[in-house]
Write a protein that holds these residues in place. Structure first.
Motif, PDB file in Angstrom:
ATOM      1  N   TRP A 106       0.837  -1.206   0.000  1.00 25.82           N
ATOM      2  CA  TRP A 106       0.000   0.000   0.000  1.00 25.82           C
ATOM      3  C   TRP A 106       0.874   1.259   0.000  1.00 25.82           C
ATOM      4  O   TRP A 106       0.699   2.158  -0.826  1.00 25.82           O
ATOM      5  CB  TRP A 106      -0.920  -0.001   1.211  1.00 25.82           C
ATOM      6  CG  TRP A 106      -1.760   1.238   1.329  1.00 25.82           C
ATOM      7  CD1 TRP A 106      -1.455   2.377   2.022  1.00 25.82           C
ATOM      8  CD2 TRP A 106      -3.035   1.467   0.718  1.00 25.82           C
ATOM      9  NE1 TRP A 106      -2.464   3.308   1.883  1.00 25.82           N
ATOM     10  CE2 TRP A 106      -3.434   2.771   1.083  1.00 25.82           C
ATOM     11  CE3 TRP A 106      -3.867   0.701  -0.093  1.00 25.82           C
ATOM     12  CZ2 TRP A 106      -4.640   3.328   0.663  1.00 25.82           C
ATOM     13  CZ3 TRP A 106      -5.071   1.247  -0.522  1.00 25.82           C
ATOM     14  CH2 TRP A 106      -5.450   2.541  -0.142  1.00 25.82           C
ATOM     15  N   ALA A 107       1.839   1.318   0.904  1.00 25.51           N
ATOM     16  CA  ALA A 107       2.700   2.496   1.015  1.00 25.51           C
ATOM     17  C   ALA A 107       3.514   2.706  -0.260  1.00 25.51           C
ATOM     18  O   ALA A 107       3.715   3.847  -0.710  1.00 25.51           O
ATOM     19  CB  ALA A 107       3.623   2.353   2.221  1.00 25.51           C
ATOM     20  N   TYR A 148     -10.667  -1.542 -10.699  1.00 30.53           N
ATOM     21  CA  TYR A 148     -10.213  -2.840 -11.198  1.00 30.53           C
ATOM     22  C   TYR A 148      -9.965  -3.737  -9.987  1.00 30.53           C
ATOM     23  O   TYR A 148      -9.430  -3.269  -8.968  1.00 30.53           O
ATOM     24  CB  TYR A 148      -8.908  -2.714 -11.994  1.00 30.53           C
ATOM     25  CG  TYR A 148      -9.015  -1.941 -13.280  1.00 30.53           C
ATOM     26  CD1 TYR A 148      -9.590  -2.502 -14.415  1.00 30.53           C
ATOM     27  CD2 TYR A 148      -8.516  -0.643 -13.369  1.00 30.53           C
ATOM     28  CE1 TYR A 148      -9.671  -1.792 -15.605  1.00 30.53           C
ATOM     29  CE2 TYR A 148      -8.595   0.072 -14.548  1.00 30.53           C
ATOM     30  CZ  TYR A 148      -9.181  -0.501 -15.667  1.00 30.53           C
ATOM     31  OH  TYR A 148      -9.262   0.205 -16.839  1.00 30.53           O
ATOM     32  N   ALA A 149     -10.352  -4.989 -10.116  1.00 26.27           N
ATOM     33  CA  ALA A 149     -10.108  -5.938  -9.034  1.00 26.27           C
ATOM     34  C   ALA A 149      -8.625  -6.287  -8.948  1.00 26.27           C
ATOM     35  O   ALA A 149      -7.904  -6.241  -9.945  1.00 26.27           O
ATOM     36  CB  ALA A 149     -10.921  -7.211  -9.262  1.00 26.27           C
ATOM     37  N   TYR A 150      -8.183  -6.622  -7.754  1.00 24.79           N
ATOM     38  CA  TYR A 150      -6.838  -7.140  -7.472  1.00 24.79           C
ATOM     39  C   TYR A 150      -5.716  -6.108  -7.565  1.00 24.79           C
ATOM     40  O   TYR A 150      -4.554  -6.462  -7.477  1.00 24.79           O
ATOM     41  CB  TYR A 150      -6.515  -8.348  -8.370  1.00 24.79           C
ATOM     42  CG  TYR A 150      -7.571  -9.427  -8.277  1.00 24.79           C
ATOM     43  CD1 TYR A 150      -7.774 -10.129  -7.086  1.00 24.79           C
ATOM     44  CD2 TYR A 150      -8.393  -9.698  -9.366  1.00 24.79           C
ATOM     45  CE1 TYR A 150      -8.757 -11.100  -6.989  1.00 24.79           C
ATOM     46  CE2 TYR A 150      -9.386 -10.669  -9.283  1.00 24.79           C
ATOM     47  CZ  TYR A 150      -9.570 -11.362  -8.080  1.00 24.79           C
ATOM     48  OH  TYR A 150     -10.555 -12.307  -7.986  1.00 24.79           O
ATOM     49  N   VAL A 151      -6.069  -4.838  -7.722  1.00 30.15           N
ATOM     50  CA  VAL A 151      -5.055  -3.763  -7.674  1.00 30.15           C
ATOM     51  C   VAL A 151      -5.573  -2.590  -6.828  1.00 30.15           C
ATOM     52  O   VAL A 151      -5.527  -1.436  -7.250  1.00 30.15           O
ATOM     53  CB  VAL A 151      -4.663  -3.282  -9.091  1.00 30.15           C
ATOM     54  CG1 VAL A 151      -3.731  -4.249  -9.770  1.00 30.15           C
ATOM     55  CG2 VAL A 151      -5.900  -3.028  -9.949  1.00 30.15           C
ATOM     56  N   PRO A 152      -6.085  -2.865  -5.622  1.00 31.39           N
ATOM     57  CA  PRO A 152      -6.723  -1.792  -4.859  1.00 31.39           C
ATOM     58  C   PRO A 152      -5.801  -0.635  -4.512  1.00 31.39           C
ATOM     59  O   PRO A 152      -6.217   0.533  -4.546  1.00 31.39           O
ATOM     60  CB  PRO A 152      -7.224  -2.503  -3.600  1.00 31.39           C
ATOM     61  CG  PRO A 152      -6.342  -3.709  -3.465  1.00 31.39           C
ATOM     62  CD  PRO A 152      -6.079  -4.140  -4.866  1.00 31.39           C
ATOM     63  N   ALA A 153      -4.548  -0.910  -4.173  1.00 36.59           N
ATOM     64  CA  ALA A 153      -3.630   0.164  -3.804  1.00 36.59           C
ATOM     65  C   ALA A 153      -3.301   1.040  -5.019  1.00 36.59           C
ATOM     66  O   ALA A 153      -3.246   2.269  -4.913  1.00 36.59           O
ATOM     67  CB  ALA A 153      -2.350  -0.425  -3.200  1.00 36.59           C
ATOM     68  N   TYR A 154      -3.081   0.410  -6.154  1.00 37.17           N
ATOM     69  CA  TYR A 154      -2.797   1.146  -7.385  1.00 37.17           C
ATOM     70  C   TYR A 154      -3.989   2.001  -7.797  1.00 37.17           C
ATOM     71  O   TYR A 154      -3.846   3.181  -8.143  1.00 37.17           O
ATOM     72  CB  TYR A 154      -2.440   0.152  -8.489  1.00 37.17           C
ATOM     73  CG  TYR A 154      -2.117   0.776  -9.819  1.00 37.17           C
ATOM     74  CD1 TYR A 154      -0.894   1.395 -10.040  1.00 37.17           C
ATOM     75  CD2 TYR A 154      -3.031   0.718 -10.879  1.00 37.17           C
ATOM     76  CE1 TYR A 154      -0.589   1.956 -11.275  1.00 37.17           C
ATOM     77  CE2 TYR A 154      -2.726   1.272 -12.111  1.00 37.17           C
ATOM     78  CZ  TYR A 154      -1.508   1.895 -12.306  1.00 37.17           C
ATOM     79  OH  TYR A 154      -1.214   2.452 -13.531  1.00 37.17           O
TER      80      TYR A 154
END
Length: 259
Positions: A106-107, A148-154
């Motif tokens: 996340w960071a 988009y699924a599977y890239v929540p932080a991005y």
């Protein structure tokens, strides 16, 4: 013909490859002096070699570190003059399901994709405002316009880039500076090559099948090219785009419709 201020000077981050390199080359071909930055000095030198007489400063900078950004911008302006056009292209993508997205990922995504834009823009924008002219173009993503699924932080980071763009556009609208974002879909760059390799590793598909799966998201059934994104940036950086401000322009073949 695209018009720029006389002796205009652009600064492009993440210019060692992909969209950043294509943008630097397009600006140079249009007569703009171009300074570039990134973390891989060899890649930057390769890009600089293609800029010809329009090559400005070449500086290795970690755009997630404030002191490095301030020092790098000072070096660039001392060597090549005040920055009139800023293209915040540096960034990276990392994927994981939400329940496996740890604090470190996340960071990293926030720092690389959002804090970097904040730091570089803050180092450059006050000078633009004092001179009464400037263009800031932030390279976001369709991930900044939708989910988009599977890239929540991005996705969160790129939404932040779009939000920052809109806020600054209003704040600086009377100071001769415009701030916009371009939001590419899947583009044929090293980032997509990494995504393709990840799909291959996790699903057992072939590389061609993985690339086709990414291209299928685009209604045109193909990947966007770096040059197509660069052309959109070129227009936003030009004098002719003086009334375009606070916009997030999707370059994605109709995948995301804005309006």
């Amino acid at each position: 013909m695209t018009r720029f201020w006389p002796n205009a000077h652009a600064f492009v981050t993440g210019a060692g490859s992909g969209i950043g390199a294509a943008t630097a080359i397009a600006l140079a071909k249009s007569g703009v002096r171009v300074s570039i930055a990134g973390r891989r000095i060899d890649a930057l030198k390769a890009t600089a070699a293609m800029l010809g007489e329009q090559a400005g400063a070449v500086v290795a900078i970690d755009v997630t570190v404030e002191a490095a950004v301030r020092k790098g911008v000072a070096q660039i302006e001392a060597a090549a003059g005040p920055i009139d056009i800023l293209v915040n292209n540096a960034g990276k993508a990392g994927s994981a399901p939400f329940d496996k997205t740890d604090a470190a990922l996340w960071a990293d995504m926030i720092a690389s994709n959002l804090t970097s834009v904040f730091l570089v823009t803050q180092a450059v924008l006050s000078g633009m405002a004092k001179r009464g002219r400037g263009r800031v173009i932030n390279v976001a993503s369709t991930a900044g316009l939708t989910g988009y699924a599977y890239v929540p932080a991005y996705v969160a980071a790129k939404h932040g880039v779009v939000g920052l763009t809109r806020s600054l556009a209003l704040e600086y609208a009377r100071r001769g500076v415009t701030i916009n974002a371009v939001c590419p879909g899947y583009t044929d760059t090293p980032l997509v090559a990494d995504a393709t390799a990840n799909i291959v590793a996790k699903t057992g598909r072939s590389e061609d099948e993985a690339r086709a799966a990414l291209a299928k998201v685009n209604p045109m059934q193909r990947l966007v090219t770096p040059e197509e994104v660069a052309d959109a940036i070129l227009w936003l950086a030009s004098e002719g785009a003086a009334s375009i401000n606070g916009q997030a322009v999707a370059v994605a073949g109709g995948e995301v419709l804005t309006g």
